[in-house]
Design a protein around this motif. Structure first.
Motif, mmCIF file in Angstrom:
data_model
loop_
_atom_site.group_PDB
_atom_site.id
_atom_site.type_symbol
_atom_site.label_atom_id
_atom_site.label_comp_id
_atom_site.label_asym_id
_atom_site.label_seq_id
_atom_site.Cartn_x
_atom_site.Cartn_y
_atom_site.Cartn_z
ATOM 1 N N GLY A 30 8.014 -8.837 -1.524
ATOM 2 C CA GLY A 30 7.444 -9.139 -0.227
ATOM 3 C C GLY A 30 6.539 -8.034 0.275
ATOM 4 O O GLY A 30 6.254 -7.059 -0.436
ATOM 5 N N PHE A 31 6.106 -8.181 1.509
ATOM 6 C CA PHE A 31 5.210 -7.207 2.149
ATOM 7 C C PHE A 31 5.875 -5.836 2.228
ATOM 8 O O PHE A 31 7.054 -5.720 2.579
ATOM 9 C CB PHE A 31 4.861 -7.696 3.551
ATOM 10 N N LEU A 32 5.101 -4.780 1.904
ATOM 11 C CA LEU A 32 5.574 -3.401 2.006
ATOM 12 C C LEU A 32 4.618 -2.608 2.893
ATOM 13 O O LEU A 32 3.391 -2.721 2.764
ATOM 14 C CB LEU A 32 5.646 -2.743 0.626
ATOM 15 N N ILE A 33 5.171 -1.795 3.776
ATOM 16 C CA ILE A 33 4.344 -1.034 4.701
ATOM 17 C C ILE A 33 3.561 0.065 3.996
ATOM 18 O O ILE A 33 2.431 0.393 4.394
ATOM 19 C CB ILE A 33 5.205 -0.438 5.849
ATOM 20 N N SER A 34 4.117 0.663 2.929
ATOM 21 C CA SER A 34 3.438 1.792 2.274
ATOM 22 C C SER A 34 2.092 1.405 1.669
ATOM 23 O O SER A 34 1.091 2.097 1.909
ATOM 24 C CB SER A 34 4.356 2.432 1.224
ATOM 25 N N PRO A 35 1.987 0.310 0.882
ATOM 26 C CA PRO A 35 0.648 -0.057 0.401
ATOM 27 C C PRO A 35 -0.261 -0.548 1.525
ATOM 28 O O PRO A 35 -1.478 -0.342 1.455
ATOM 29 C CB PRO A 35 0.923 -1.159 -0.632
ATOM 30 N N TYR A 36 0.314 -1.171 2.546
ATOM 31 C CA TYR A 36 -0.512 -1.630 3.667
ATOM 32 C C TYR A 36 -1.233 -0.452 4.308
ATOM 33 O O TYR A 36 -2.452 -0.474 4.501
ATOM 34 C CB TYR A 36 0.338 -2.344 4.715
#
Length: 363
Positions: free
Chosen positions: A295-301
């Protein structure tokens, strides 16, 4: 300046008054338009039926109501700072609550009471003779219940209103950190808040972040936009907690008359357009063994959006295949992987990774 002087100076910035009022008086003030509930705050009113019922029941049982806080605006009207959930419940029960567009909200009818079973399905008033009505004596008793109104006067320091709002709401169960920030942004700069909210509805942003409905209800999409803007606005200070830093940056941007909000909105749209073209829903997922998954990860975002936006002209010129390879290159770099793993503090990750984005997205 010693602590005593600091305390005295800070106190002088807040000019306040306070007195007890009956619920009936507060209801009349609201009906006359002299108590303002900001439409953006009102959209955050989301107590469920059980919490509303329990609160009405508590009032009838004479359980003390916490004080409400209001700010006196330039016209002398009161703007509600804290107490939205409580007053909105009372107003909706009495059939006088209006929505952000000025239309009356459907009445609230208590149900599922624990100590006052006859309160179930009782309406405040009705023209239908078959409707169960709250007895007049009970209704009058409820209108006479008194609560404390703390008034922040307009002579107070300009920042006192939003600082008070933050302190009253931060850490509470009723609002998420970003919901508090949203309200603060509205207080300070409605134009900036509108721009931030518009960015959060960008189709490419919505697709790539792939957020759940619950996350959107808690304003996580607005927080992601704020994170994007904050890292572009100022170098992150590792000594400060990320959420505290975001609070400070929001206030700084909202008070900055020279902040180029239109230019930033355009760069935002360009950034998420090419990210979506290159990676779609995989944009902010983990890359491992040749595949994007999870799912969505804050680190790559944080890393990808900062790197792409800082080098948007170069990235657009190179195209989607370049960007896809750049993201893979980022994921295969041990410096990123070491700081993107679970257990690494956000402050540590940001301090280590953001300075490297040009290596991954400008070469």
């Amino acid at each position: 300046m010693d602590l005593q002087n600091q305390v005295e100076l800070a106190r002088r910035k807040i000019v306040k008054d306070g007195f007890d009022m009956s619920l009936g008086e507060i209801m009349r003030i609201y009906e006359r338009g002299e108590l303002i509930i900001n439409p953006e705050y009102q959209r955050l009113f989301r107590w469920d039926s059980t919490r509303k019922t329990n609160f009405i029941e508590s009032i009838l049982l004479n359980i003390p109501i916490p004080p409400i806080f209001v700010f006196t605006d330039e016209t002398g009207k009161w703007e509600l700072i804290d107490g939205l959930q409580r007053l909105s419940t009372v107003f909706q029960f009495a059939g006088i609550l209006r929505d952000a567009e000025g239309e009356l909200v459907d009445k609230f009818v208590p149900n599922g009471t624990r100590l006052l079973p006859d309160l179930d399905n009782s309406e405040w008033s009705s023209d239908d003779e078959n409707t169960k009505i709250l007895p007049l004596a009970i209704r009058l008793d409820m209108e006479r219940v008194r609560l404390r109104v703390e008034i922040l006067k307009r002579e107070s320091d300009a920042k006192a209103k939003y600082e008070l709002f933050q302190r009253l709401n931060t850490g509470g169960a009723s609002l998420s950190p970003q919901e508090v920030r949203n309200c603060v942004a509205v207080m300070l700069n409605k134009g900036f808040y509108s721009a931030l909210s518009s960015m959060a509805e960008d189709a490419n942003f919505v697709k790539t972040t792939d957020m759940t409905e619950r996350a959107r209800e808690e304003q996580k999409h607005n927080e992601l936009v704020l994170r994007y803007l904050a890292y572009r606005y100022k170098t992150y200070d590792q000594a400060i907690d990320v959420h505290d830093w975001l609070d400070d940056i929001l206030i700084d941007i909202a008070n900055n008359e020279k902040y180029p909000v239109q230019e930033e909105s355009i760069i935002f749209a360009r950034t998420f357009n090419i990210i979506n073209d290159a990676l779609g829903v995989d944009a902010f997922k983990r890359y491992e063994s040749g595949n994007f998954s999870g799912g969505f990860l804050i680190s790559p975002y944080e890393t990808i959006t900062n790197g792409v936006s800082r080098n948007i002209d170069f990235v657009e010129k190179c195209g989607v295949e370049y960007l896809r390879n750049a993201v893979i290159r980022m994921w295969t770099d041990e410096r990123f992987r070491a700081n993107a793993r679970a257990g690494v503090r956000g402050s540590t990750r940001l301090g280590k990774v953001l300075p490297l984005v040009d290596e991954w997205f400008s070469k």
